[in-house]
Design a protein around this motif. Sequence first.
Motif, PDB file in Angstrom:
ATOM      1  N   ILE A 170     -10.337   1.083  -1.324  1.00 53.67           N
ATOM      2  CA  ILE A 170      -9.377   2.127  -0.952  1.00 53.67           C
ATOM      3  C   ILE A 170      -8.720   1.781   0.375  1.00 53.67           C
ATOM      4  O   ILE A 170      -7.491   1.841   0.522  1.00 53.67           O
ATOM      5  CB  ILE A 170     -10.094   3.488  -0.866  1.00 53.67           C
ATOM      6  CG1 ILE A 170     -10.622   3.890  -2.246  1.00 53.67           C
ATOM      7  CG2 ILE A 170      -9.155   4.560  -0.310  1.00 53.67           C
ATOM      8  CD1 ILE A 170     -11.432   5.164  -2.240  1.00 53.67           C
ATOM      9  N   TRP A 171      -9.544   1.387   1.364  1.00 49.75           N
ATOM     10  CA  TRP A 171      -8.997   1.021   2.679  1.00 49.75           C
ATOM     11  C   TRP A 171      -8.081  -0.195   2.576  1.00 49.75           C
ATOM     12  O   TRP A 171      -7.012  -0.248   3.199  1.00 49.75           O
ATOM     13  CB  TRP A 171     -10.145   0.723   3.646  1.00 49.75           C
ATOM     14  CG  TRP A 171     -10.951   1.914   4.026  1.00 49.75           C
ATOM     15  CD1 TRP A 171     -12.206   2.241   3.590  1.00 49.75           C
ATOM     16  CD2 TRP A 171     -10.564   2.973   4.918  1.00 49.75           C
ATOM     17  NE1 TRP A 171     -12.623   3.423   4.152  1.00 49.75           N
ATOM     18  CE2 TRP A 171     -11.648   3.892   4.966  1.00 49.75           C
ATOM     19  CE3 TRP A 171      -9.423   3.222   5.676  1.00 49.75           C
ATOM     20  CZ2 TRP A 171     -11.602   5.038   5.753  1.00 49.75           C
ATOM     21  CZ3 TRP A 171      -9.388   4.373   6.451  1.00 49.75           C
ATOM     22  CH2 TRP A 171     -10.460   5.257   6.479  1.00 49.75           C
ATOM     23  N   ALA A 172      -8.505  -1.192   1.787  1.00 50.43           N
ATOM     24  CA  ALA A 172      -7.728  -2.431   1.679  1.00 50.43           C
ATOM     25  C   ALA A 172      -6.371  -2.184   1.004  1.00 50.43           C
ATOM     26  O   ALA A 172      -5.332  -2.679   1.461  1.00 50.43           O
ATOM     27  CB  ALA A 172      -8.518  -3.474   0.900  1.00 50.43           C
ATOM     28  N   ASN A 173      -6.367  -1.422  -0.063  1.00 52.65           N
ATOM     29  CA  ASN A 173      -5.094  -1.141  -0.749  1.00 52.65           C
ATOM     30  C   ASN A 173      -4.176  -0.292   0.119  1.00 52.65           C
ATOM     31  O   ASN A 173      -2.947  -0.486   0.110  1.00 52.65           O
ATOM     32  CB  ASN A 173      -5.374  -0.424  -2.078  1.00 52.65           C
ATOM     33  CG  ASN A 173      -5.805  -1.400  -3.164  1.00 52.65           C
ATOM     34  OD1 ASN A 173      -5.000  -2.164  -3.684  1.00 52.65           O
ATOM     35  ND2 ASN A 173      -7.087  -1.400  -3.489  1.00 52.65           N
ATOM     36  N   LEU A 174      -4.767   0.649   0.880  1.00 52.32           N
ATOM     37  CA  LEU A 174      -3.958   1.469   1.777  1.00 52.32           C
ATOM     38  C   LEU A 174      -3.311   0.601   2.852  1.00 52.32           C
ATOM     39  O   LEU A 174      -2.113   0.731   3.143  1.00 52.32           O
ATOM     40  CB  LEU A 174      -4.833   2.548   2.424  1.00 52.32           C
ATOM     41  CG  LEU A 174      -4.159   3.416   3.489  1.00 52.32           C
ATOM     42  CD1 LEU A 174      -3.004   4.208   2.861  1.00 52.32           C
ATOM     43  CD2 LEU A 174      -5.165   4.378   4.135  1.00 52.32           C
ATOM     44  N   LEU A 175      -4.096  -0.312   3.449  1.00 50.38           N
ATOM     45  CA  LEU A 175      -3.551  -1.173   4.503  1.00 50.38           C
ATOM     46  C   LEU A 175      -2.477  -2.112   3.942  1.00 50.38           C
ATOM     47  O   LEU A 175      -1.438  -2.319   4.586  1.00 50.38           O
ATOM     48  CB  LEU A 175      -4.680  -1.994   5.133  1.00 50.38           C
ATOM     49  CG  LEU A 175      -4.239  -2.989   6.206  1.00 50.38           C
ATOM     50  CD1 LEU A 175      -3.539  -2.267   7.359  1.00 50.38           C
ATOM     51  CD2 LEU A 175      -5.427  -3.792   6.719  1.00 50.38           C
ATOM     52  N   ALA A 176      -2.711  -2.678   2.757  1.00 48.92           N
ATOM     53  CA  ALA A 176      -1.708  -3.582   2.169  1.00 48.92           C
ATOM     54  C   ALA A 176      -0.395  -2.844   1.933  1.00 48.92           C
ATOM     55  O   ALA A 176       0.695  -3.379   2.197  1.00 48.92           O
ATOM     56  CB  ALA A 176      -2.246  -4.153   0.853  1.00 48.92           C
ATOM     57  N   SER A 177      -0.470  -1.606   1.465  1.00 55.82           N
ATOM     58  CA  SER A 177       0.744  -0.823   1.230  1.00 55.82           C
ATOM     59  C   SER A 177       1.464  -0.523   2.542  1.00 55.82           C
ATOM     60  O   SER A 177       2.696  -0.587   2.617  1.00 55.82           O
ATOM     61  CB  SER A 177       0.390   0.494   0.519  1.00 55.82           C
ATOM     62  OG  SER A 177      -0.205   0.237  -0.727  1.00 55.82           O
ATOM     63  N   LEU A 178       0.682  -0.206   3.588  1.00 53.74           N
ATOM     64  CA  LEU A 178       1.298   0.085   4.886  1.00 53.74           C
ATOM     65  C   LEU A 178       2.014  -1.135   5.456  1.00 53.74           C
ATOM     66  O   LEU A 178       3.105  -1.020   6.044  1.00 53.74           O
ATOM     67  CB  LEU A 178       0.231   0.579   5.872  1.00 53.74           C
ATOM     68  CG  LEU A 178      -0.270   2.014   5.659  1.00 53.74           C
ATOM     69  CD1 LEU A 178      -1.403   2.320   6.632  1.00 53.74           C
ATOM     70  CD2 LEU A 178       0.872   3.012   5.859  1.00 53.74           C
ATOM     71  N   LEU A 179       1.407  -2.317   5.303  1.00 52.98           N
ATOM     72  CA  LEU A 179       2.047  -3.529   5.819  1.00 52.98           C
ATOM     73  C   LEU A 179       3.346  -3.820   5.078  1.00 52.98           C
ATOM     74  O   LEU A 179       4.345  -4.224   5.696  1.00 52.98           O
ATOM     75  CB  LEU A 179       1.085  -4.715   5.681  1.00 52.98           C
ATOM     76  CG  LEU A 179      -0.105  -4.723   6.653  1.00 52.98           C
ATOM     77  CD1 LEU A 179      -1.057  -5.862   6.322  1.00 52.98           C
ATOM     78  CD2 LEU A 179       0.380  -4.842   8.091  1.00 52.98           C
ATOM     79  N   LEU A 180       3.355  -3.609   3.757  1.00 62.21           N
ATOM     80  CA  LEU A 180       4.598  -3.809   2.999  1.00 62.21           C
ATOM     81  C   LEU A 180       5.659  -2.806   3.423  1.00 62.21           C
ATOM     82  O   LEU A 180       6.844  -3.122   3.521  1.00 62.21           O
ATOM     83  CB  LEU A 180       4.316  -3.676   1.499  1.00 62.21           C
ATOM     84  CG  LEU A 180       3.453  -4.763   0.859  1.00 62.21           C
ATOM     85  CD1 LEU A 180       3.166  -4.429  -0.598  1.00 62.21           C
ATOM     86  CD2 LEU A 180       4.136  -6.122   0.941  1.00 62.21           C
ATOM     87  N   LEU A 181       5.218  -1.562   3.678  1.00 68.67           N
ATOM     88  CA  LEU A 181       6.162  -0.493   4.008  1.00 68.67           C
ATOM     89  C   LEU A 181       6.739  -0.636   5.409  1.00 68.67           C
ATOM     90  O   LEU A 181       7.952  -0.470   5.625  1.00 68.67           O
ATOM     91  CB  LEU A 181       5.446   0.858   3.881  1.00 68.67           C
ATOM     92  CG  LEU A 181       6.238   2.101   4.281  1.00 68.67           C
ATOM     93  CD1 LEU A 181       7.390   2.328   3.311  1.00 68.67           C
ATOM     94  CD2 LEU A 181       5.329   3.325   4.328  1.00 68.67           C
ATOM     95  N   LEU A 182       5.863  -0.952   6.397  1.00 69.37           N
ATOM     96  CA  LEU A 182       6.272  -0.900   7.802  1.00 69.37           C
ATOM     97  C   LEU A 182       6.840  -2.214   8.324  1.00 69.37           C
ATOM     98  O   LEU A 182       7.397  -2.238   9.422  1.00 69.37           O
ATOM     99  CB  LEU A 182       5.069  -0.490   8.667  1.00 69.37           C
ATOM    100  CG  LEU A 182       4.501   0.906   8.376  1.00 69.37           C
ATOM    101  CD1 LEU A 182       3.249   1.149   9.197  1.00 69.37           C
ATOM    102  CD2 LEU A 182       5.541   1.982   8.676  1.00 69.37           C
TER     103      LEU A 182
END
Length: 264
Positions: A170-182
């Motif tokens: 959960i943490w890893a997928n959340l961080l990957a999405s944030l990096l793509l977004l930001l």
Amino acid sequence: MEAIARFYRHAHLSFKALFGWLSPGVYLMVMVINPLSQLLFFAMLAKYAYHSSNLAGYVVSNALLLCVLNAVFGMMTVITADRQMGTLQLVVASPASKAAVFFARSVFHILSGLFTAVLGLAFGILVFGLSFSFGQLAWLSLVWAASIFAACGLGFVISSFALWSPSMHIWANLLASLLLLLSGASYPRSHMPGWMYRLSEFFPLTRGVEATKALVATEGDRFTSLLARIAGECLLGTGFFLLGLLLFYFAEYLARVKGSLDME
């Protein structure tokens, strides 16, 4: 020299063990085909949205973003692998330097992330017919090395959450999405709301993507202005690695006091 050789052996064996249970076909799917399909999707989306304007900048920026696979999911295994295999207590009890142990495990993820990004760049050049000067490619290698180092540092911070949380995916997928977004790789950061723009300043890859787009669009001596962004990424990455170690030592302290290390 013996210390350096031991550091290299530890780094190589820990990375090799990560994929030791995989067949070459699975490795090819995970580390080559999956990242390249992601690059192709975002590049085609940018081509459609911006009518091929500055397409090279978006293609090369998304090639850099391919390192997220190593920086997040690869770095997640630095600590979670010990927890899953029941060897975390041995690492904690060992008198070896924890900083050396975990940094050695991170080195090949940084190199692998750089390799994946370069592979994406070659794929983008081949598919979209892009071309770059030697100077651009040389500066690009410096920018990407610093950005991937910073991204792996943040990945190490998330990896340290494995000391308390069993739900690392959960943490890893959340961080990957944030990096793509930001990161702003697929759209200009100026389109972000104010709060999101300010938040993106504290994430790695943001300065790397900006520098990458500037490199693709710039020729000549303006490359020297990129040094500030490279220094910023290096500083950010060092801070993240130190924060990850502090979290590990804090968990080790709690484990000695409460006997709760890696317990759900």
